[in-house]
Design an enzyme around this catalytic site. Structure first.
Site, short mmCIF file in Angstrom:
data_model
loop_
_atom_site.label_atom_id
_atom_site.label_comp_id
_atom_site.label_asym_id
_atom_site.label_seq_id
_atom_site.Cartn_x
_atom_site.Cartn_y
_atom_site.Cartn_z
N GLU A 100 -14.53 66.89 -15.96
CA GLU A 100 -13.90 68.09 -16.15
C GLU A 100 -14.40 69.09 -14.81
O GLU A 100 -15.51 68.99 -14.79
CB GLU A 100 -14.40 68.94 -17.37
CG GLU A 100 -13.56 70.40 -17.49
CD GLU A 100 -14.18 71.28 -18.82
OE1 GLU A 100 -15.18 71.01 -19.07
OE2 GLU A 100 -13.21 71.97 -19.02
N ARG B 137 -25.59 57.29 -21.48
CA ARG B 137 -25.67 58.28 -20.47
C ARG B 137 -26.89 58.03 -19.87
O ARG B 137 -28.02 57.83 -20.71
CB ARG B 137 -25.26 59.68 -20.88
CG ARG B 137 -26.37 60.18 -21.81
CD ARG B 137 -26.31 61.77 -21.32
NE ARG B 137 -25.06 62.45 -21.88
CZ ARG B 137 -24.25 63.04 -21.25
NH1 ARG B 137 -24.66 63.24 -19.87
NH2 ARG B 137 -23.21 63.62 -21.75
N LYS C 131 -24.73 69.73 -17.12
CA LYS C 131 -24.10 70.59 -16.30
C LYS C 131 -24.55 71.99 -16.64
O LYS C 131 -24.72 72.95 -15.59
CB LYS C 131 -22.43 70.43 -16.41
CG LYS C 131 -21.90 69.46 -15.35
CD LYS C 131 -20.65 69.68 -15.44
CE LYS C 131 -19.62 68.38 -15.15
NZ LYS C 131 -18.34 68.35 -15.31
#
Length: 563
Positions: A42, A268, A278
């Site tokens: 995104e 992850r 982020k």
RNA sequence: UGGGGUGUAGCCAAGUGGUAAGGCAGCGGGUUUUGAUCCCGCCAUGCGGAGGUUCAAGUCCUCCCACCCCAGCCA
């Protein structure tokens, strides 16, 4: 063991990770004819090292199985996104050296199709417009241990839902007034299946579609369908989406999509002494704890790049850490190793004195100049050679001289000898201090005939130090970095990561001197400053004519000296 | 206390019933005009725990424990 001598040759082949194994099987059984993956960020921030893992995984899988990987922006939420991020992400993926198949994709270019599929679900009686407030929706959803209850709007007619959805689409409702929901099961043990939101109202213009839409699809409603439209075979995401897989599949099964993608999850990347979120990285930028997304202390791809880390190092690191479903915390030392490994093999060598003090060679003729020749790299002839001007006055690092020292100290000491790298052996006689007692100059003698040779008197030098000519050199600034966080797990438990920022993560050395050849340093070139570490010519400060040359320390040399 | 996941050395990670790969870190030694690189050696009688099946279990079964994720109209 057996008659026929089978050498159990240690296989050098890297074992396949679980996703490689999966794809290999799918290809062999004919489940898939080719592999198509995708990297779907995104555009709401810069990419970080965790994304690098995902990029290497998705593009790497396509590469090793002869397929393709798409670069797709999952831009379903205009409130958080920006064109700046799209540009930065494209730059980072390209820099890492990957090529995506076809044009860059955008979820937003499928908005019309997604809308039609939403209408389709309504017509099938599988979606409804719900006017419960966000708070009411939460109450109706139930809890982890209690079933939810049906929304009072759940049983509206298809016609009414169609009309309501159209009103949403044409802006007749305010943000938050209603949402489109899938009609699945409010009692599902999987909360994602309790009538999830498909569309919400956002009266904001979108960086790609402008004001065409005021309703936007949710991640859940968009992602799998995007995959299906693009013919993605293996949709790989991180572990926290595993609970969404049943919903992902529900849409694929209940919609007339053109292909049947499958979702797989992996763990992850977590790195110690840093944060990879982020949201937190954005906070460091927004609140000026760092100088921007590409601050060399940031774990962003842009930051690592500016720091001097190479794409090869990052790819090597991703290869080292592997891909599994277990969630561990990788030690920074692994990244350090990958960086040093690549830079040692490929970085040109140079000499740079970080904290200069003058050495006068009292027996060297005034006005005389020699040119020493040094290899561009100790074992890479293709990196050429360097010319090093040498004269009566040179500069060495303050840390490389002591008036007296124990015998573990292998540098310059009064009455002792040391080798000047690529030049003569010298012997120190005395030093001069200023009023405060700081050493300002060392007087020494050079030993004739010792360039490339041991001294004739047989008294060898114990160590080697680097140096730069006192006149014929280039002056610049060096920025030294250490970890941004002093805590190994700055955001674990109920810690606030901002409380663990290392106040000394940046040290500026404004008066460094480097060998003259550094005048030609190009932006983003990383050098090994011998005996000091790796340093990268800063992208934004590389103008030697205007005296604004800056080198960023990438990483120190490994130091196993313990004495 | 619901659902989904994961537990192999300090860290990452192979292992797919036949007797614990590899890398990082660490330790010891050798080469070296970078205290770097490189090279050599050492580093899990044990795989979260307890039972069980089997000639044989990290791998199969049972129970237990720990940790991670999920209750956005974020992704």
């Amino acid at each position: 063991m057996t008659a026929d001598t089978q050498t159990d040759a240690p296989s050098n082949e890297k074992p396949l990770n679980f996703l490689e194994q999966q794809i290999k099987d799918d290809l062999e059984t004919g489940k898939n004819q080719q592999v198509i993956t995708r990297f779907p960020p995104e555009p709401n921030g810069y990419l970080h090292i965790g994304h690098a893992k995902s990029i290497c995984l998705n593009f790497g899988l396509a590469e090793t199985f002869g397929g393709v990987c798409h670069l797709r922006f999952d831009d379903t939420n205009p409130a958080k996104e920006d064109q700046e991020y799209i540009d930065a992400i494209v730059r980072d993926v390209e820099w890492l050296g990957y090529e995506w198949g076809g044009a860059i994709r955008y979820a937003s270019s499928y908005f019309q199709q997604l809308y039609e599929w939403a209408v389709y679900l309504i017509e099938e009686g599988k979606a409804y417009v719900c006017h419960l407030s966000a708070e009411e929706t939460r109450e109706y959803r139930g809890t982890l241990t209690e079933a939810g209850k049906d929304s009072p709007y759940r049983s509206r007619s298809v016609e009414e839902n169609l009309a309501e959805f159209e009103k949403m689409r044409f802006g007749e409702y305010d943000e938050g007034a209603c949402i489109l929901r899938a009609k699945i099961d409010m009692a599902s043990p999987n909360i994602n299946m309790r009538d999830p939101a498909l569309y919400r109202i956002r009266k904001q213009s979108h960086h790609q579609t402008g004001d065409t839409w005021c309703i936007y699809p949710s991640y859940d409603f968009a992602h799998g369908q995007e995959d299906a439209i693009e013919g993605i075979t293996h949709s790989i995401c991180t572990l926290e989406f595993a609970d969404h897989r049943p919903l992902y599949n529900w849409f694929i099964e209940n919609l007339p999509v053109p292909s049947q993608p499958r979702q797989f999850e992996f763990g992850r990347l977590n790195l110690n002494y840093t944060v990879t979120s982020k949201r937190k990285l954005k906070q460091l930028v927004d609140e000026s704890y760092v100088d921007g997304w590409d601050d060399p202390r940031m774990p962003t791809i842009a930051g690592l790049r500016r720091r001097g880390v190479t794409p090869a190092a990052l790819r090597k690191f991703c290869e080292m850490i592997g891909v599994t479903k277990s969630d561990g915390i990788v030690e920074m030392a692994m990244l350090d190793h990958a960086i040093r490994d690549d830079l040692d093999k490929n970085a040109p060598r140079a000499m740079c004195v970080l904290n200069p003090i003058k050495v006068t060679l009292t027996n060297y003729p005034e006005g005389k100049t020699e040119t020493m020749i040094a290899p561009g790299h100790p074992n890479r002839d293709d990196l050429g050679e360097r010319k090093l001007p040498f004269s009566r006055e040179i500069l060495i690092d303050a840390a490389d001289f002591r008036e007296e020292a124990n015998k573990k100290y292998k540098r310059l000491v009064i009455g002792k000898r040391v080798r000047l790298r690529n030049a003569y052996i010298i012997e120190a006689d005395e030093c001069i201090k200023d009023a405060a007692g700081n050493i300002t100059e060392v007087k020494a003698r050079y030993i004739e005939g010792t360039v490339g040779n041991d001294p004739e008197d047989g008294i060898k030098a114990k160590g080697v130090i680097h140096w730069v000519d006192a006149v014929n050199h280039v002056a610049f600034e060096v920025r030294l970095y250490s970890r941004l966080f002093s805590d190994e797990a700055p955001d674990s438990g109920d810690k606030n990561f901002l409380d663990h920022i290392n106040p000394e993560s940046l040290t500026v050395l404004p008066h460094c001197v480097g060998e003259i050849g550094l005048l030609d340093a190009e932006a983003e070139q990383t050098y090994q400053f011998e005996r000091e570490g790796y340093f990268c010519c800063d992208r934004t400060c590389c103008d030697r004519k205007n005296n604004s040359l800056v080198f960023n320390q990438t990483i120190t040399l490994r130091d196993t000296f313990n004495g």
